[in-house]
Design an enzyme around this catalytic site. Structure first.
Site, PDB file in Angstrom:
ATOM      1  N   ASN A 191     -14.305  -1.090  -6.506  1.00 50.43           N
ATOM      2  CA  ASN A 191     -15.404  -0.205  -6.144  1.00 50.43           C
ATOM      3  C   ASN A 191     -15.975   0.467  -7.392  1.00 50.43           C
ATOM      4  OD1 ASN A 191     -14.665  -0.747  -3.437  1.00 50.43           O
ATOM      5  ND2 ASN A 191     -13.263   0.997  -3.430  1.00 50.43           N
ATOM      6  N   ASP A 200       0.835  -1.195   0.000  1.00 47.62           N
ATOM      7  CA  ASP A 200       0.000   0.000   0.000  1.00 47.62           C
ATOM      8  C   ASP A 200       0.873   1.250   0.000  1.00 47.62           C
ATOM      9  OD1 ASP A 200      -2.409   1.745   0.670  1.00 47.62           O
ATOM     10  OD2 ASP A 200      -3.276  -0.251   0.920  1.00 47.62           O
ATOM     11  N   SER A 224     -11.507  -2.218  -0.158  1.00 47.81           N
ATOM     12  CA  SER A 224     -10.195  -2.176   0.501  1.00 47.81           C
ATOM     13  C   SER A 224     -10.320  -2.588   1.956  1.00 47.81           C
ATOM     14  CB  SER A 224      -9.597  -0.769   0.414  1.00 47.81           C
ATOM     15  OG  SER A 224      -9.189  -0.454  -0.885  1.00 47.81           O
TER      16      SER A 224
END
Length: 482
Positions: A193, A63, A257
């Protein structure tokens, strides 16, 4: 030394009340943040922690980096690396996305108003993909591919990738994922998403063998912001997920996430409780114990169903010899799992919808607060009653014995002793006092100075003749002996 027991009782009551206040102070402070974590309660994470906390498992977070100084992540973040070629060990995060994911996985609730992680016993291995990466930045497959390999080589047994792109995986990504699967690593990836433009399951979540995670809301309903597709494997909470954030703060997240980080934490719980299970059997345990939702069997929204950590940790699940996501028959041919003796009671997600009332912890804090107030009031009332009674007793005693009789000598002094009074043996007579009969007899064995005794009362001194001419008696010691 005497002790007034009546005085101790109100003091003890006040002391007890004070201790209760101190005992209740911490939950009252900690409750506001923890109460926001509805998903922790819905997934029964506290019950799952009785079975496992993830101890001994390393979870890699690919990340924006992870803030190792966050109060709820101190001591949880290992030295990682950067796959973008920059310097550093991945333990900084100016964006906050990676810290949020790491908090969902392994937050320890160490700060006074902290939050709980799914696997607080696990360690985080941060792999920073790009120093400038943010949610609007283009997806770069090269750092992701290298980051997967770095995570495997760094000892991770679970890889969390809360990222994706609405396209196919590159050969480098496919190779890196296969490298992880070959090295007994569970790979968990966000499905994607709709708000980011995705219409189907993103890459690399659409790569066979990884756990593609979709999102749900409170009560287990499918989240409208989550993509769906045949590659979906498991569903987990992804709406209004509260946890750690940047600048030592906290915040909410919405998206697959967050769902992915929850599943990665649960994979760590399983790997910790069953250290001898390989990655295929960890994946099998997750999908075989999921609660079916939507159409029967695997479906595009929920995959195999809603994740159930307590059942995944406690059920008897038949083993597999291959990754059930690569060999579909492995996930359907075996008998259904059965519950062990320590499995928890069934959890009906339909009873946990979007709740507007207080949580159980908030109710507990309110009850403790009311109890403390009642104890303080009762202690104060008891003290006032005791103090009033003590005052009345002292006032009554003072009324029976006037001060002027206790503190002053009567006018004219005290009168002399009456007739028949004799001072105790060895004490002198009071001034001016004459004993009855005109004097005291001499003490036994006492001889006056000069010899002899004074004449008894009624006799004249020497040289004086008594009436009738009788001679005076002989002094003691004279005369003939018989």
């Amino acid at each position: 030394m005497t002790v007034n027991v009546g005085a101790i009782r109100p003091a003890a009551a006040c002391l007890l009340a004070g201790l209760l206040v101190l005992g209740a102070a911490q939950p009252a402070v900690a409750a506001p943040r923890r109460a926001e974590q509805w998903y922790v309660d819905e997934l029964r994470i506290e019950q799952a922690h009785k079975l496992s906390t993830g101890r001994g498992v390393v979870v890699a977070v690919l990340d924006t980096g992870v803030d190792a100084n966050h109060p709820d992540l101190k001591g949880q973040v290992l030295r990682g690396g950067r796959s973008d070629g920059g310097s550093g060990d991945g333990r900084t995060d100016t964006h906050g996305h990676g810290t949020h994911m790491a908090g969902i996985i392994a937050a320890t609730n160490a700060s006074p108003d902290g939050v709980d992680g799914i696997a607080p016993g696990a360690k985080i291995l941060p792999i920073k993909l790009d120093a400038s990466r943010d949610e609007a930045a283009p997806y770069d497959a090269a750092p992701v591919s290298l980051g997967i390999r770095m995570a495997v080589d760094g000892g991770a047994k679970v890889i969390n990738m809360s990222l994706g792109k609405p396209s196919a995986a590159t050969p480098a990504e496919l190779s890196a994922i296969q490298y992880a699967l070959d090295h007994d690593v569970v790979v968990v990836v966000a499905a994607g998403n709709t708000a980011k433009g995705s219409t189907k399951v993103d890459a690399p979540a659409n790569v066979p063998g990884v756990i593609a995670v979709t999102g749900t809301t409170r009560g287990g309903r499918f989240w409208s912001g989550s993509v769906q597709g045949p590659e979906a494997v498991i569903a987990a909470p992804g709406d209004d997920i509260y946890n750690a954030g940047r600048d030592n703060g906290y915040g909410w997240g919405d998206g697959t996430s967050d769902s992915t980080a929850i599943v990665a934490g649960i994979a760590a719980l399983i790997r910790s409780k069953y250290p001898n299970l390989d990655a295929p059997n960890v994946i099998n345990r997750i999908i075989r114990t999921a609660r079916d939702a939507g159409p029967a069997g695997r479906d595009p929204q929920y995959g195999f169903g809603l994740i159930d950590p307590v059942t995944a940790l406690s059920a008897n699940v038949p083993p597999v010899t291959a990754n059930p996501l690569l060999d579909p028959t492995a996930a359907t041919a075996d008998p259904a799992p059965t519950q062990t003796a320590d499995a928890a009671e069934e959890f009906d997600v339909t009873q946990h919808g979007d709740r507007g009332g207080p949580t159980d912890q908030q109710v507990m804090v309110i009850v403790i607060g009311v109890a403390v107030v009642l104890v303080l009031v009762l202690g104060l009332v008891a003290f006032l009653i005791w103090n009033r009674r003590r005052y009345r007793r002292e006032a009554a005693l003072a009324a029976n014995v006037p001060d002027h009789l206790l503190d002053q000598e009567p006018p004219g002094g005290y009168p002399p002793p009456g007739a028949g009074y004799a001072p105790p043996s060895g004490y002198p007579p009071p001034p001016g006092y004459a004993p009855p009969g005109g004097g005291y007899p001499p003490p036994p064995g006492y001889a006056p100075p000069g010899g002899g005794y004074p004449p008894p009362s009624g006799y004249a001194p020497p040289g004086y003749g008594p009436p009738g001419g009788a001679p005076p008696p002989a002094p003691p010691g004279s005369g003939n002996r018989s």
